[in-house]
Design an enzyme around this catalytic site. Structure first.
Site, PDB file in Angstrom:
ATOM      1  CB  SER A 169      -0.884   0.004   1.254  1.00 19.74           C
ATOM      2  OG  SER A 169      -0.051   0.055   2.404  1.00 19.74           O
TER       3      SER A 169
ATOM      4  N   GLY B 147      -5.093  -1.420   5.527  1.00 20.18           N
ATOM      5  CA  GLY B 147      -5.440  -2.129   6.761  1.00 20.18           C
ATOM      6  C   GLY B 147      -6.826  -1.873   7.310  1.00 20.18           C
TER       7      GLY B 147
ATOM      8  CB  CYS C 128       1.397  -5.730   1.505  1.00 20.36           C
ATOM      9  SG  CYS C 128      -0.060  -5.090   2.336  1.00 20.36           S
TER      10      CYS C 128
ATOM     11  CB  CYS D 135       2.037  -4.391   9.375  1.00 22.82           C
ATOM     12  SG  CYS D 135       1.952  -2.914   8.340  1.00 22.82           S
ATOM     13  CB  THR D 136       5.894  -4.841   5.025  1.00 25.53           C
ATOM     14  OG1 THR D 136       4.794  -4.195   4.365  1.00 25.53           O
ATOM     15  CG2 THR D 136       5.887  -6.321   4.684  1.00 25.53           C
TER      16      THR D 136
HETATM   17  N1  DGL Z   1       2.286  -2.774   4.836  1.00 29.89           N
HETATM   18  C1  DGL Z   1       1.011  -3.366   4.922  1.00 29.89           C
HETATM   19  C2  DGL Z   1       1.033  -4.708   5.627  1.00 29.89           C
HETATM   20  O1  DGL Z   1       2.047  -5.375   5.614  1.00 29.89           O
HETATM   21  C3  DGL Z   1      -0.248  -2.609   5.143  1.00 29.89           C
HETATM   22  C4  DGL Z   1      -0.334  -1.307   5.814  1.00 29.89           C
HETATM   23  C5  DGL Z   1      -1.643  -0.657   5.455  1.00 29.89           C
HETATM   24  O2  DGL Z   1      -1.776  -0.279   4.307  1.00 29.89           O
HETATM   25  O3  DGL Z   1      -2.526  -0.570   6.325  1.00 29.89           O
HETATM   26  O4  DGL Z   1       0.054  -5.159   6.156  1.00 29.89           O
END
Ligand code: DGL
Length: 258
Positions: A9, A41, A71, A181-182
């Site tokens: 995202s 999210g 993600c 979450c990354t």
């Molecule tokens: N980086 C994403 C993940 O690993 C999502 C963060 C988001 O867009 O809420 O879940």
């Protein structure tokens, strides 16, 4: 071009990209930050699946020959769906790293920080039942936390948010914290310092899996330095400023309309 396509995202997946570039310096890579539609999210899984589908098609149009869903939320929403839809395309997704945490915990209690949508997906309940049958797993949704990373918020603001999220872990004897979450990979050091316990960051393991799949498919490049293309569905100037602090090398951000 046989590039490795990756998406998230926003900036979170750059934690995986950084590790993957170290392991595969000759591979061409394309990264799409879907910032025009992030954060994922707080969206419904169906909504995120639609975006993952659209972004995957864009990566293929740009020359990707494999796709990395960098993600957790998009993996929860769309990993199985995308594999069914593109049966010949190598796809690497991310599941919360509950397995290594369950193997290492001494208090038999692990905490997971992730988005609300990630906890609603089947991948999370499946890793818990497969790998943590004898372990207490405390799921802590963190709405808004990825956005703080996205915007590069002050450390004091991030710290305050984290202290709230970490309190229930401390009260219940958590000794392993999984970054689900990354975006949170960029907070790993801070989370370790504030909690005083081990933090499990999936980015290196995911990058190792990316390297394995890329090597098996011959996507290591032709001997020269691999090219990197970074695109955003959001504001290019904003991402340009942000990547300067998150990436180890300079890159010019391009815009993509999806
Ligand atoms: N980086 C994403 C993940 O690993 C999502 C963060 C988001 O867009 O809420 O879940």
């Amino acid at each position: 071009m046989n590039a490795i396509g990756m998406f998230d995202s926003g900036v979170g997946g750059l934690s995986v990209l950084n590790e993957a570039r170290r392991l595969l310096p000759g591979s061409n890579m394309i990264y799409i930050a879907d910032q025009g539609y992030g954060p994922y999210g707080d969206r419904t899984l169906e909504d995120v699946r639609g975006r993952a589908d659209r972004v995957t098609r864009a990566l293929l149009e740009e020359g990707a020959a494999m796709v990395v869903i960098a993600c957790h939320t998009a993996s929860a929403a769309a990993l199985h769906y995308l594999r069914r839809r593109h049966p010949l395309l190598p796809i690497v997704g991310i599941e919360p790293a509950v397995k290594p945490a369950a193997e290492r915990t001494e208090t038999r209690t692990v905490g997971v920080l992730a988005t609300t949508a990630t906890f609603q997906g089947e991948l999370f309940s499946s890793v818990v039942s497969r790998f943590a049958a004898n372990t207490r797993v405390i799921a802590r949704p963190c709405p808004g936390l990825a956005d703080l990373v996205e915007s590069g918020a002050d450390e004091s603001v991030v710290e305050q948010a984290l202290l709230d999220h970490l309190r229930p872990f401390r009260e219940r004897g958590v000794d392993q914290i999984v970054l689900g979450c990354t975006h949170y990979s960029f907070l790993g050091g801070l989370i370790a310092r504030l909690s005083g316990v081990d933090v499990v960051d999936p980015a290196p393991a995911v990058a190792t899996q990316v390297a394995r799949v890329a090597t098996a498919n011959g996507f290591m490049g032709d001997g020269g330095a691999g090219e990197l293309k970074v695109l955003t569905t959001g504001d290019t100037a904003r991402l340009q400023a942000r990547v300067a602090t998150l990436l180890d090398y300079a890159v010019t951000i391009e815009s993509i309309n999806l």
